[in-house]
Design a protein around this motif. Structure first.
Motif, PDB file in Angstrom:
ATOM      1  N   TRP A  32       0.828  -1.211   0.000  1.00 34.29           N
ATOM      2  CA  TRP A  32       0.000   0.000   0.000  1.00 34.29           C
ATOM      3  C   TRP A  32       0.855   1.251   0.000  1.00 34.29           C
ATOM      4  CZ3 TRP A  32      -1.956   2.532   4.968  1.00 34.29           C
ATOM      5  CH2 TRP A  32      -2.782   3.625   4.677  1.00 34.29           C
ATOM      6  N   ARG A  33       1.856   1.323   0.871  1.00 33.03           N
ATOM      7  CA  ARG A  33       2.674   2.536   0.943  1.00 33.03           C
ATOM      8  C   ARG A  33       3.665   2.626  -0.222  1.00 33.03           C
ATOM      9  NH1 ARG A  33      -0.755   5.132   2.231  1.00 33.03           N
ATOM     10  NH2 ARG A  33       0.682   6.891   2.169  1.00 33.03           N
ATOM     11  N   LEU A  34       4.133   1.504  -0.714  1.00 35.37           N
ATOM     12  CA  LEU A  34       4.994   1.543  -1.891  1.00 35.37           C
ATOM     13  C   LEU A  34       4.221   2.064  -3.104  1.00 35.37           C
ATOM     14  CD1 LEU A  34       6.952  -1.805  -1.443  1.00 35.37           C
ATOM     15  CD2 LEU A  34       7.921   0.495  -1.309  1.00 35.37           C
ATOM     16  N   GLU A  35       2.962   1.656  -3.216  1.00 38.12           N
ATOM     17  CA  GLU A  35       2.123   2.181  -4.288  1.00 38.12           C
ATOM     18  C   GLU A  35       1.888   3.674  -4.111  1.00 38.12           C
ATOM     19  OE1 GLU A  35       0.214   0.179  -7.156  1.00 38.12           O
ATOM     20  OE2 GLU A  35       2.340  -0.052  -6.737  1.00 38.12           O
ATOM     21  N   SER A  36       1.776   4.133  -2.875  1.00 38.66           N
ATOM     22  CA  SER A  36       1.620   5.563  -2.615  1.00 38.66           C
ATOM     23  C   SER A  36       2.858   6.336  -3.067  1.00 38.66           C
ATOM     24  CB  SER A  36       1.362   5.799  -1.118  1.00 38.66           C
ATOM     25  OG  SER A  36       1.410   7.185  -0.802  1.00 38.66           O
ATOM     26  N   LEU A  37       4.036   5.812  -2.753  1.00 41.16           N
ATOM     27  CA  LEU A  37       5.271   6.468  -3.191  1.00 41.16           C
ATOM     28  C   LEU A  37       5.359   6.506  -4.711  1.00 41.16           C
ATOM     29  CD1 LEU A  37       7.853   4.963  -0.661  1.00 41.16           C
ATOM     30  CD2 LEU A  37       7.073   7.334  -0.759  1.00 41.16           C
ATOM     31  N   SER A  38       4.962   5.404  -5.353  1.00 44.46           N
ATOM     32  CA  SER A  38       4.993   5.358  -6.818  1.00 44.46           C
ATOM     33  C   SER A  38       4.030   6.374  -7.412  1.00 44.46           C
ATOM     34  CB  SER A  38       4.649   3.946  -7.288  1.00 44.46           C
ATOM     35  OG  SER A  38       4.652   3.871  -8.694  1.00 44.46           O
ATOM     36  N   ALA A  39       2.828   6.504  -6.824  1.00 44.51           N
ATOM     37  CA  ALA A  39       1.839   7.459  -7.330  1.00 44.51           C
ATOM     38  C   ALA A  39       2.309   8.896  -7.156  1.00 44.51           C
ATOM     39  CB  ALA A  39       0.514   7.247  -6.606  1.00 44.51           C
ATOM     40  N   ARG A  40       3.151   9.168  -6.152  1.00 47.89           N
ATOM     41  CA  ARG A  40       3.651  10.523  -5.935  1.00 47.89           C
ATOM     42  C   ARG A  40       4.827  10.862  -6.826  1.00 47.89           C
ATOM     43  NH1 ARG A  40       4.713  10.160  -0.365  1.00 47.89           N
ATOM     44  NH2 ARG A  40       6.400  11.627  -0.744  1.00 47.89           N
ATOM     45  N   GLY A  41       5.304   9.899  -7.635  1.00 49.65           N
ATOM     46  CA  GLY A  41       6.335  10.222  -8.602  1.00 49.65           C
ATOM     47  C   GLY A  41       7.649   9.506  -8.428  1.00 49.65           C
ATOM     48  N   THR A  45      12.207   1.910 -10.361  1.00 40.65           N
ATOM     49  CA  THR A  45      13.546   1.356 -10.170  1.00 40.65           C
ATOM     50  C   THR A  45      14.197   1.899  -8.910  1.00 40.65           C
ATOM     51  OG1 THR A  45      14.340   3.064 -11.694  1.00 40.65           O
ATOM     52  CG2 THR A  45      13.959   0.884 -12.606  1.00 40.65           C
ATOM     53  N   VAL A  46      13.897   3.161  -8.553  1.00 40.17           N
ATOM     54  CA  VAL A  46      14.416   3.727  -7.305  1.00 40.17           C
ATOM     55  C   VAL A  46      13.787   3.026  -6.108  1.00 40.17           C
ATOM     56  CG1 VAL A  46      14.503   5.793  -5.871  1.00 40.17           C
ATOM     57  CG2 VAL A  46      14.990   5.958  -8.309  1.00 40.17           C
ATOM     58  N   LEU A  47      12.464   2.802  -6.174  1.00 42.78           N
ATOM     59  CA  LEU A  47      11.798   2.078  -5.095  1.00 42.78           C
ATOM     60  C   LEU A  47      12.395   0.681  -4.942  1.00 42.78           C
ATOM     61  CD1 LEU A  47       8.022   2.915  -5.657  1.00 42.78           C
ATOM     62  CD2 LEU A  47       9.495   3.759  -3.838  1.00 42.78           C
ATOM     63  N   GLY A  48      12.625   0.018  -6.079  1.00 37.34           N
ATOM     64  CA  GLY A  48      13.138  -1.345  -6.036  1.00 37.34           C
ATOM     65  C   GLY A  48      14.546  -1.440  -5.508  1.00 37.34           C
ATOM     66  N   GLU A 183      14.345  17.748  -7.336  1.00 38.46           N
ATOM     67  CA  GLU A 183      14.580  19.104  -7.846  1.00 38.46           C
ATOM     68  C   GLU A 183      13.815  19.335  -9.143  1.00 38.46           C
ATOM     69  OE1 GLU A 183      18.368  21.861  -9.307  1.00 38.46           O
ATOM     70  OE2 GLU A 183      18.690  20.039  -8.121  1.00 38.46           O
ATOM     71  N   ARG A 184      13.785  18.325 -10.016  1.00 41.55           N
ATOM     72  CA  ARG A 184      13.061  18.465 -11.275  1.00 41.55           C
ATOM     73  C   ARG A 184      11.556  18.597 -11.031  1.00 41.55           C
ATOM     74  NH1 ARG A 184      17.073  14.744 -13.293  1.00 41.55           N
ATOM     75  NH2 ARG A 184      15.790  12.975 -12.660  1.00 41.55           N
ATOM     76  N   ARG A 185      11.078  17.962  -9.974  1.00 42.68           N
ATOM     77  CA  ARG A 185       9.643  18.012  -9.664  1.00 42.68           C
ATOM     78  C   ARG A 185       9.311  19.124  -8.669  1.00 42.68           C
ATOM     79  NH1 ARG A 185       6.656  13.461 -11.155  1.00 42.68           N
ATOM     80  NH2 ARG A 185       7.898  11.849 -12.172  1.00 42.68           N
ATOM     81  N   GLU A 186      10.224  20.046  -8.487  1.00 36.65           N
ATOM     82  CA  GLU A 186      10.012  21.227  -7.643  1.00 36.65           C
ATOM     83  C   GLU A 186       9.658  20.855  -6.208  1.00 36.65           C
ATOM     84  OE1 GLU A 186       7.033  23.432  -9.697  1.00 36.65           O
ATOM     85  OE2 GLU A 186       8.393  24.059 -11.317  1.00 36.65           O
ATOM     86  N   GLY A 187      10.393  19.858  -5.665  1.00 38.03           N
ATOM     87  CA  GLY A 187      10.257  19.510  -4.255  1.00 38.03           C
ATOM     88  C   GLY A 187       9.056  18.677  -3.887  1.00 38.03           C
ATOM     89  N   ARG A 188       8.369  18.090  -4.876  1.00 38.09           N
ATOM     90  CA  ARG A 188       7.148  17.347  -4.561  1.00 38.09           C
ATOM     91  C   ARG A 188       7.412  15.934  -4.052  1.00 38.09           C
ATOM     92  NH1 ARG A 188       5.287  20.078  -9.267  1.00 38.09           N
ATOM     93  NH2 ARG A 188       5.771  18.271 -10.560  1.00 38.09           N
TER      94      ARG A 188
END
Length: 337
Positions: A32-41, A45-48, A183-188
């Motif tokens: 659930w939380r890994l999917e949340s991180l993925s949805a936020r951008g 591969t970074v998650l993995g 930085e590319r995503r303006e701190g999101r």
């Protein structure tokens, strides 16, 4: 005196089912939380490579901590690392490939590929394909480093420091990627929501670990049958890779092959070089008799994956079946008679 809840959790006839339920709850919380991180951008591969290995590798780190604290045999660290990494590289990558295939590289139209076929570089332009190749090169390099350092029969403190340094440098590279993407995503990407996600991920990892630990204790209390103390080494090894299996099968079903690869190979980095390096930092680590063929086997498995990723960008179903068969042969040879 134990209260009824403690007795029910640790000694009742339904105890193993309670432990399995806690394991499922912890695994669902992780997903659930890994999917949340993925949805936020966050890149898959970074998650993995950066987040999932710490969730699924907690049991391995605790195992090494217990051996360091109690002065346990260092050979068990290498045994655990070998079994864990071989399972990741064969069974836990072979099963998803067998069921769904693992096409990491994006397909390109034949018309666009033909003019460049003669001069196409082996290093791909697709960033997911690049990340998987880099991760496979890392596991091959880490295994070779341990192999070279153990050639004299011991891995000492200085060599342990080197292994830990290699692991930290690898993780620092991923952290740099996250900072650049933030930085590319303006701190999101970073901020208080990330702290909340990390807390819940830690809770999910703890639930999976404690349920596995209770299952191991339950097995130790049994004297007969497959689920008994006689097979504890193999059973504990299989239990410790259950979180990896959940992540591998879930993300393969979601058609995220790059996450499957980086999570399973990245989990192997927790054992080699981190766990081996941590133990050697406190106690000289004698290499067991199987060390040379074990390291050769891991290098061969990593090389097979690397060649498939370089030349076809995918792990086909037939190779997945071959990896599963190789793991079954490995288990059949290793189980006590």
């Amino acid at each position: 005196m134990d209260n009824p809840l403690t007795t029910w959790l640790h000694g009742g006839p339904t105890a193993p089912w309670v432990y399995l339920l806690l394991f499922v709850l912890g695994s669902l919380l992780l997903v659930w939380r890994l999917e949340s991180l993925s949805a936020r951008g966050f890149e898959g591969t970074v998650l993995g490579a950066l987040v999932m290995p710490y969730c699924s590798g907690l049991g391995n780190l605790v195992f090494v901590y217990v051996l360091i604290r109690e002065g346990g045999p260092g050979g068990e660290v290498l045994t655990n690392a070998f079994v864990n990494n071989m399972t990741n590289l064969t069974l836990l990558l072979g099963l998803p490939a067998l069921f769904w295939g693992l096409p990491v590289a994006r397909r390109r139209s034949r018309a666009r590929d033909l003019p460049r076929a003669s001069c196409r570089s082996l290093w791909p332009a697709d960033r997911h394909h690049q990340a998987v190749l880099t991760t496979l090169l890392a596991v091959l390099g880490f295994t070779l480093a341990v192999w070279v350092q153990g050639r004299d029969g011991w891995i000492g403190r200085a060599e342990g420091l080197l292994l830990i340094g290699l692991f930290l440098a690898w993780q620092a590279w991923h952290v740099r990627e996250v900072l650049l993407e933030n930085e590319r995503r303006e701190g999101r990407l970073l901020g208080w929501p990330l702290v909340w996600d990390i807390v819940l991920l830690a809770l999910g990892a703890w639930l999976t670990y404690i349920s596995i630990q209770w299952l191991v204790d339950w097995v130790l209390g049994r004297a007969q049958g497959l689920f008994s103390a006689r097979y504890l080494g193999w059973l504990s090894g299989w239990l410790l890779v259950l979180p990896n299996a959940v992540l591998a099968l879930y993300y393969a079903w979601r058609r995220r092959p790059e996450v499957v690869y980086t999570s399973q190979v990245g989990d192997g980095h927790i054992c080699i070089p981190l766990c081996v390096g941590l133990y050697a930092l406190f106690h000289p680590l004698p290499v067991p008799a199987f060390f040379q063929p074990a390291m050769a086997g891991l290098c061969l498995a990593a090389l097979v994956h690397l060649l498939f990723m370089i030349f076809s960008g995918r792990l086909p179903r037939w190779m997945g079946a071959g990896l599963v068969a190789a793991y079954l042969a490995f288990v059949q040879q290793g189980l006590p008679r």
